[in-house]
Design a protein around this motif. Structure first.
Motif, PDB file in Angstrom:
ATOM      1  N   ALA A   1       0.843  -1.205   0.000  1.00  0.00           N
ATOM      2  CA  ALA A   1       0.000   0.000   0.000  1.00  0.00           C
ATOM      3  C   ALA A   1       0.877   1.254   0.000  1.00  0.00           C
ATOM      4  N   GLY A   2       1.914   1.230   0.815  1.00  0.00           N
ATOM      5  CA  GLY A   2       2.833   2.362   0.860  1.00  0.00           C
ATOM      6  C   GLY A   2       3.565   2.552  -0.445  1.00  0.00           C
ATOM      7  N   LEU A   3       4.008   1.458  -1.040  1.00  0.00           N
ATOM      8  CA  LEU A   3       4.751   1.536  -2.293  1.00  0.00           C
ATOM      9  C   LEU A   3       3.882   2.064  -3.436  1.00  0.00           C
ATOM     10  N   VAL A   4       2.637   1.589  -3.519  1.00  0.00           N
ATOM     11  CA  VAL A   4       1.721   2.087  -4.553  1.00  0.00           C
ATOM     12  C   VAL A   4       1.449   3.577  -4.347  1.00  0.00           C
ATOM     13  N   THR A   5       1.215   3.971  -3.093  1.00  0.00           N
ATOM     14  CA  THR A   5       0.984   5.383  -2.773  1.00  0.00           C
ATOM     15  C   THR A   5       2.214   6.216  -3.109  1.00  0.00           C
ATOM     16  N   LEU A   6       3.375   5.703  -2.751  1.00  0.00           N
ATOM     17  CA  LEU A   6       4.649   6.366  -3.010  1.00  0.00           C
ATOM     18  C   LEU A   6       4.870   6.566  -4.511  1.00  0.00           C
ATOM     19  N   ILE A   7       4.642   5.535  -5.291  1.00  0.00           N
ATOM     20  CA  ILE A   7       4.862   5.619  -6.736  1.00  0.00           C
ATOM     21  C   ILE A   7       3.846   6.564  -7.389  1.00  0.00           C
ATOM     22  N   ALA A   8       2.577   6.430  -7.026  1.00  0.00           N
ATOM     23  CA  ALA A   8       1.544   7.297  -7.621  1.00  0.00           C
ATOM     24  C   ALA A   8       1.793   8.775  -7.285  1.00  0.00           C
ATOM     25  N   SER A   9       2.085   9.058  -6.033  1.00  0.00           N
ATOM     26  CA  SER A   9       2.338  10.446  -5.650  1.00  0.00           C
ATOM     27  C   SER A   9       3.657  10.942  -6.229  1.00  0.00           C
ATOM     28  N   GLY A  10       4.627  10.036  -6.362  1.00  0.00           N
ATOM     29  CA  GLY A  10       5.900  10.395  -6.982  1.00  0.00           C
ATOM     30  C   GLY A  10       5.721  10.812  -8.425  1.00  0.00           C
ATOM     31  N   ILE A  11       4.835  10.136  -9.138  1.00  0.00           N
ATOM     32  CA  ILE A  11       4.522  10.520 -10.514  1.00  0.00           C
ATOM     33  C   ILE A  11       3.883  11.903 -10.516  1.00  0.00           C
ATOM     34  N   GLY A  12       2.980  12.145  -9.557  1.00  0.00           N
ATOM     35  CA  GLY A  12       2.362  13.466  -9.441  1.00  0.00           C
ATOM     36  C   GLY A  12       3.396  14.555  -9.190  1.00  0.00           C
ATOM     37  N   ILE A  13       4.335  14.283  -8.292  1.00  0.00           N
ATOM     38  CA  ILE A  13       5.400  15.247  -8.002  1.00  0.00           C
ATOM     39  C   ILE A  13       6.255  15.459  -9.246  1.00  0.00           C
TER      40      ILE A  13
ATOM     41  N   THR B   1       4.959  17.909 -11.743  1.00  0.00           N
ATOM     42  CA  THR B   1       4.974  19.337 -11.398  1.00  0.00           C
ATOM     43  C   THR B   1       6.229  20.035 -11.920  1.00  0.00           C
ATOM     44  N   ASP B   2       7.287  19.280 -12.201  1.00  0.00           N
ATOM     45  CA  ASP B   2       8.535  19.848 -12.738  1.00  0.00           C
ATOM     46  C   ASP B   2       9.344  18.735 -13.391  1.00  0.00           C
ATOM     47  N   THR B   3       8.806  18.177 -14.465  1.00  0.00           N
ATOM     48  CA  THR B   3       9.413  17.012 -15.107  1.00  0.00           C
ATOM     49  C   THR B   3      10.871  17.255 -15.473  1.00  0.00           C
ATOM     50  N   GLU B   4      11.144  18.343 -16.129  1.00  0.00           N
ATOM     51  CA  GLU B   4      12.513  18.632 -16.575  1.00  0.00           C
ATOM     52  C   GLU B   4      13.476  18.741 -15.387  1.00  0.00           C
ATOM     53  N   GLY B   5      13.051  19.439 -14.352  1.00  0.00           N
ATOM     54  CA  GLY B   5      13.901  19.613 -13.170  1.00  0.00           C
ATOM     55  C   GLY B   5      14.203  18.290 -12.484  1.00  0.00           C
ATOM     56  N   TYR B   6      13.174  17.470 -12.309  1.00  0.00           N
ATOM     57  CA  TYR B   6      13.383  16.187 -11.623  1.00  0.00           C
ATOM     58  C   TYR B   6      14.216  15.226 -12.452  1.00  0.00           C
ATOM     59  N   LEU B   7      13.974  15.192 -13.757  1.00  0.00           N
ATOM     60  CA  LEU B   7      14.729  14.268 -14.603  1.00  0.00           C
ATOM     61  C   LEU B   7      16.192  14.672 -14.768  1.00  0.00           C
ATOM     62  N   SER B   8      16.528  15.890 -14.375  1.00  0.00           N
ATOM     63  CA  SER B   8      17.930  16.316 -14.414  1.00  0.00           C
ATOM     64  C   SER B   8      18.576  16.244 -13.028  1.00  0.00           C
ATOM     65  N   SER B   9      17.850  15.720 -12.038  1.00  0.00           N
ATOM     66  CA  SER B   9      18.351  15.622 -10.669  1.00  0.00           C
ATOM     67  C   SER B   9      18.937  14.236 -10.399  1.00  0.00           C
ATOM     68  N   SER B  10      20.222  14.197 -10.064  1.00  0.00           N
ATOM     69  CA  SER B  10      20.858  12.912  -9.752  1.00  0.00           C
ATOM     70  C   SER B  10      20.215  12.271  -8.521  1.00  0.00           C
ATOM     71  N   LYS B  11      19.835  13.087  -7.565  1.00  0.00           N
ATOM     72  CA  LYS B  11      19.191  12.578  -6.346  1.00  0.00           C
ATOM     73  C   LYS B  11      17.867  11.904  -6.695  1.00  0.00           C
ATOM     74  N   PHE B  12      17.059  12.561  -7.504  1.00  0.00           N
ATOM     75  CA  PHE B  12      15.761  12.009  -7.890  1.00  0.00           C
ATOM     76  C   PHE B  12      15.938  10.699  -8.655  1.00  0.00           C
ATOM     77  N   LEU B  13      16.851  10.689  -9.623  1.00  0.00           N
ATOM     78  CA  LEU B  13      17.056   9.486 -10.430  1.00  0.00           C
ATOM     79  C   LEU B  13      17.568   8.325  -9.577  1.00  0.00           C
ATOM     80  N   ALA B  14      18.456   8.628  -8.635  1.00  0.00           N
ATOM     81  CA  ALA B  14      18.955   7.582  -7.735  1.00  0.00           C
ATOM     82  C   ALA B  14      17.821   7.054  -6.857  1.00  0.00           C
TER      83      ALA B  14
END
Length: 184
Positions: A60-72, A75-88
């Motif tokens: 339940a936590g993992l599904v919530t985490l993934i769904a909300s992570g997609i939502g986040i 909100t700033d696709t380009e910024g997140y996809l260029s973040s090493s922290k986010f990708l890791a």
């Protein structure tokens, strides 16, 4: 009630934190229940029920985490996809997901077959025990690493550096699990 002060990212972040709390909490509790049951070298029906319940919380936590992570992310696709922290962090969440599938498909049925049985009397269980302990180490280390990355605002390292550190910590965790529980 006026909630206009809450933007989309804040709402997704709140849901994301809730998903992390539920998923990591379920994983930590399940890991501890299993490790404590190893002391007497058998899992009771009650312990098995708690492991199953903990597993439900992890998913339940993992599904919530993934769904909300997609939502986040949206909100700033380009910024997140260029973040090493986010990708890791996404790579580690993927490892958590794969380890969860492995646990449900491979380990959980084996554990259920051995409820109230003395583990050392089962050649099947004993031969697979190292993999079960490694899976627990992967779970604990990965949830902890992902949670830590999520809490740190900025990480000044590349994706490769973060993942190398993660894999090193993961390797130490797996080796430790084998050494600590090899005689259990």
């Amino acid at each position: 009630m006026d909630i206009s002060f809450l933007d989309q990212k804040t709402i997704f972040t709140i849901i994301h934190i809730l998903g992390v709390a539920i998923g990591a909490g379920g994983a930590y509790v399940s890991d501890m229940i299993f490790m404590s049951s190893i002391r007497d070298q058998k899992i009771s029906k009650t312990e098995m029920r708690f492991l199953t319940l903990g597993s439900i919380f992890v998913w339940a936590g993992l599904v919530t985490l993934i769904a909300s992570g997609i939502g986040i992310l949206l909100t700033d696709t380009e910024g997140y996809l260029s973040s090493s922290k986010f990708l890791a962090k996404m790579s580690i969440v993927f490892i958590i997901f794969l380890n969860g599938i492995l646990f449900h498909v491979w380990h959980l049925p084996r554990i259920k077959r051995h409820v109230d049985s003395y583990f050392p009397s089962s050649e099947e269980f004993m031969s697979k025990k190292p993999f079960l302990f490694a899976s627990g180490a992967i779970s604990f280390t990965s949830w902890t690493f992902a949670l830590t990355l999520g809490a740190i605002r900025y990480v000044p390292y590349s994706y490769i550096q973060i993942m190398f550190t993660y894999l090193l910590v993961l390797l130490v965790g797996i080796i430790s699990s084998q050494l600590i529980f090899r005689n259990k």
